[in-house]
Design a protein around this motif. Sequence first.
Motif, PDB file in Angstrom:
ATOM      1  N   MET A 113     -41.540   1.761  12.895  1.00  0.00           N
ATOM      2  CA  MET A 113     -41.550   3.181  13.265  1.00  0.00           C
ATOM      3  C   MET A 113     -41.499   3.342  14.785  1.00  0.00           C
ATOM      4  O   MET A 113     -40.770   4.190  15.299  1.00  0.00           O
ATOM      5  CB  MET A 113     -42.789   3.863  12.694  1.00  0.00           C
ATOM      6  CG  MET A 113     -42.875   3.835  11.189  1.00  0.00           C
ATOM      7  SD  MET A 113     -41.673   4.854  10.390  1.00  0.00           S
ATOM      8  CE  MET A 113     -42.418   6.433  10.650  1.00  0.00           C
ATOM      9  N   ALA A 114     -42.252   2.523  15.494  1.00  0.00           N
ATOM     10  CA  ALA A 114     -42.240   2.596  16.956  1.00  0.00           C
ATOM     11  C   ALA A 114     -40.880   2.189  17.506  1.00  0.00           C
ATOM     12  O   ALA A 114     -40.360   2.830  18.433  1.00  0.00           O
ATOM     13  CB  ALA A 114     -43.335   1.698  17.528  1.00  0.00           C
ATOM     14  N   ALA A 115     -40.287   1.150  16.942  1.00  0.00           N
ATOM     15  CA  ALA A 115     -38.972   0.702  17.397  1.00  0.00           C
ATOM     16  C   ALA A 115     -37.910   1.763  17.122  1.00  0.00           C
ATOM     17  O   ALA A 115     -37.012   1.977  17.934  1.00  0.00           O
ATOM     18  CB  ALA A 115     -38.601  -0.618  16.724  1.00  0.00           C
ATOM     19  N   LEU A 116     -38.011   2.432  15.983  1.00  0.00           N
ATOM     20  CA  LEU A 116     -37.065   3.507  15.663  1.00  0.00           C
ATOM     21  C   LEU A 116     -37.190   4.661  16.634  1.00  0.00           C
ATOM     22  O   LEU A 116     -36.204   5.319  16.960  1.00  0.00           O
ATOM     23  CB  LEU A 116     -37.278   4.015  14.240  1.00  0.00           C
ATOM     24  CG  LEU A 116     -36.472   3.343  13.153  1.00  0.00           C
ATOM     25  CD1 LEU A 116     -36.857   3.893  11.793  1.00  0.00           C
ATOM     26  CD2 LEU A 116     -34.993   3.485  13.390  1.00  0.00           C
ATOM     27  N   ALA A 117     -38.396   4.923  17.083  1.00  0.00           N
ATOM     28  CA  ALA A 117     -38.615   6.031  18.003  1.00  0.00           C
ATOM     29  C   ALA A 117     -37.851   5.841  19.306  1.00  0.00           C
ATOM     30  O   ALA A 117     -37.421   6.816  19.919  1.00  0.00           O
ATOM     31  CB  ALA A 117     -40.106   6.198  18.280  1.00  0.00           C
ATOM     32  N   ILE A 118     -37.655   4.597  19.702  1.00  0.00           N
ATOM     33  CA  ILE A 118     -36.937   4.346  20.954  1.00  0.00           C
ATOM     34  C   ILE A 118     -35.497   3.878  20.740  1.00  0.00           C
ATOM     35  O   ILE A 118     -34.729   3.834  21.685  1.00  0.00           O
ATOM     36  CB  ILE A 118     -37.695   3.331  21.837  1.00  0.00           C
ATOM     37  CG1 ILE A 118     -37.867   1.996  21.131  1.00  0.00           C
ATOM     38  CG2 ILE A 118     -39.010   3.896  22.291  1.00  0.00           C
ATOM     39  CD1 ILE A 118     -38.439   0.907  22.007  1.00  0.00           C
ATOM     40  N   ALA A 119     -35.128   3.561  19.511  1.00  0.00           N
ATOM     41  CA  ALA A 119     -33.776   3.080  19.230  1.00  0.00           C
ATOM     42  C   ALA A 119     -32.799   4.242  19.145  1.00  0.00           C
ATOM     43  O   ALA A 119     -33.147   5.337  18.750  1.00  0.00           O
ATOM     44  CB  ALA A 119     -33.753   2.305  17.912  1.00  0.00           C
ATOM     45  N   GLN A 120     -31.582   3.963  19.502  1.00  0.00           N
ATOM     46  CA  GLN A 120     -30.510   4.924  19.298  1.00  0.00           C
ATOM     47  C   GLN A 120     -29.846   4.584  17.977  1.00  0.00           C
ATOM     48  O   GLN A 120     -29.348   3.482  17.796  1.00  0.00           O
ATOM     49  CB  GLN A 120     -29.496   4.843  20.420  1.00  0.00           C
ATOM     50  CG  GLN A 120     -30.053   5.294  21.744  1.00  0.00           C
ATOM     51  CD  GLN A 120     -29.012   5.239  22.833  1.00  0.00           C
ATOM     52  OE1 GLN A 120     -27.894   4.792  22.623  1.00  0.00           O
ATOM     53  NE2 GLN A 120     -29.387   5.697  24.003  1.00  0.00           N
ATOM     54  N   VAL A 121     -29.847   5.531  17.059  1.00  0.00           N
ATOM     55  CA  VAL A 121     -29.215   5.303  15.767  1.00  0.00           C
ATOM     56  C   VAL A 121     -27.723   5.545  15.953  1.00  0.00           C
ATOM     57  O   VAL A 121     -27.304   6.628  16.348  1.00  0.00           O
ATOM     58  CB  VAL A 121     -29.825   6.209  14.682  1.00  0.00           C
ATOM     59  CG1 VAL A 121     -29.130   6.020  13.354  1.00  0.00           C
ATOM     60  CG2 VAL A 121     -31.319   5.939  14.555  1.00  0.00           C
ATOM     61  N   ALA A 122     -26.942   4.512  15.681  1.00  0.00           N
ATOM     62  CA  ALA A 122     -25.523   4.501  16.022  1.00  0.00           C
ATOM     63  C   ALA A 122     -24.675   5.482  15.214  1.00  0.00           C
ATOM     64  O   ALA A 122     -23.868   6.197  15.766  1.00  0.00           O
ATOM     65  CB  ALA A 122     -24.974   3.092  15.865  1.00  0.00           C
ATOM     66  N   ALA A 123     -24.829   5.514  13.926  1.00  0.00           N
ATOM     67  CA  ALA A 123     -23.944   6.312  13.093  1.00  0.00           C
ATOM     68  C   ALA A 123     -24.729   7.344  12.312  1.00  0.00           C
ATOM     69  O   ALA A 123     -25.852   7.104  11.896  1.00  0.00           O
ATOM     70  CB  ALA A 123     -23.181   5.404  12.130  1.00  0.00           C
ATOM     71  N   ALA A 124     -24.132   8.498  12.137  1.00  0.00           N
ATOM     72  CA  ALA A 124     -24.719   9.531  11.298  1.00  0.00           C
ATOM     73  C   ALA A 124     -23.636   9.971  10.319  1.00  0.00           C
ATOM     74  O   ALA A 124     -22.560  10.395  10.732  1.00  0.00           O
ATOM     75  CB  ALA A 124     -25.207  10.703  12.132  1.00  0.00           C
ATOM     76  N   ILE A 125     -23.896   9.817   9.030  1.00  0.00           N
ATOM     77  CA  ILE A 125     -22.892  10.142   8.029  1.00  0.00           C
ATOM     78  C   ILE A 125     -23.490  11.039   6.956  1.00  0.00           C
ATOM     79  O   ILE A 125     -24.706  11.134   6.816  1.00  0.00           O
ATOM     80  CB  ILE A 125     -22.292   8.871   7.379  1.00  0.00           C
ATOM     81  CG1 ILE A 125     -23.381   8.054   6.683  1.00  0.00           C
ATOM     82  CG2 ILE A 125     -21.572   8.032   8.396  1.00  0.00           C
ATOM     83  CD1 ILE A 125     -22.851   6.888   5.876  1.00  0.00           C
ATOM     84  N   TYR A 126     -22.603  11.701   6.208  1.00  0.00           N
ATOM     85  CA  TYR A 126     -23.038  12.518   5.085  1.00  0.00           C
ATOM     86  C   TYR A 126     -22.411  11.956   3.824  1.00  0.00           C
ATOM     87  O   TYR A 126     -21.208  11.706   3.770  1.00  0.00           O
ATOM     88  CB  TYR A 126     -22.618  13.983   5.246  1.00  0.00           C
ATOM     89  CG  TYR A 126     -23.068  14.816   4.067  1.00  0.00           C
ATOM     90  CD1 TYR A 126     -24.362  15.298   3.991  1.00  0.00           C
ATOM     91  CD2 TYR A 126     -22.212  15.066   3.006  1.00  0.00           C
ATOM     92  CE1 TYR A 126     -24.803  16.026   2.900  1.00  0.00           C
ATOM     93  CE2 TYR A 126     -22.633  15.795   1.901  1.00  0.00           C
ATOM     94  CZ  TYR A 126     -23.924  16.273   1.852  1.00  0.00           C
ATOM     95  OH  TYR A 126     -24.351  16.979   0.767  1.00  0.00           O
ATOM     96  N   ILE A 127     -23.241  11.734   2.818  1.00  0.00           N
ATOM     97  CA  ILE A 127     -22.797  11.268   1.510  1.00  0.00           C
ATOM     98  C   ILE A 127     -23.389  12.222   0.492  1.00  0.00           C
ATOM     99  O   ILE A 127     -24.578  12.552   0.557  1.00  0.00           O
ATOM    100  CB  ILE A 127     -23.279   9.828   1.229  1.00  0.00           C
ATOM    101  CG1 ILE A 127     -22.674   8.849   2.231  1.00  0.00           C
ATOM    102  CG2 ILE A 127     -22.950   9.417  -0.195  1.00  0.00           C
ATOM    103  CD1 ILE A 127     -23.178   7.421   2.101  1.00  0.00           C
TER     104      ILE A 127
END
Length: 103
Positions: free
Chosen positions: A8-22
């Motif tokens: 959770m802490a790592a996600l808070a600072i990570a940039q999520v590369a892709a955002a998709i809709y399914i």
Amino acid sequence: MGIELIIMAALAIAQVAAAIYIVFLTFSEIVDWFSNRRSMSSVDRSRLGFTLQDMMNNGQYRTVQGVFNQAVGSVEDARTITSGDVDSTLAGYHQDQRLVVYP
């Protein structure tokens, strides 16, 4: 500190590369994405796959899927999936927990 808190802490600072809709997210789609990541090979046990799932106010699901490297404490690859529904297998994994770790 548990692995869940670390992710959770790592996600808070990570940039999520892709955002998709399914429209309908299936567990097989989750497995396929992991299978296409070389970093998830069974040779390197320091890398864990995870999904983090929330129900948004509009009734849709937001699922963050990624690969967490325990050795360096960071998210190596991730994507955000917005979907109208999820299949029963994926829903079962997230029934009682927001974060699921796949060793």
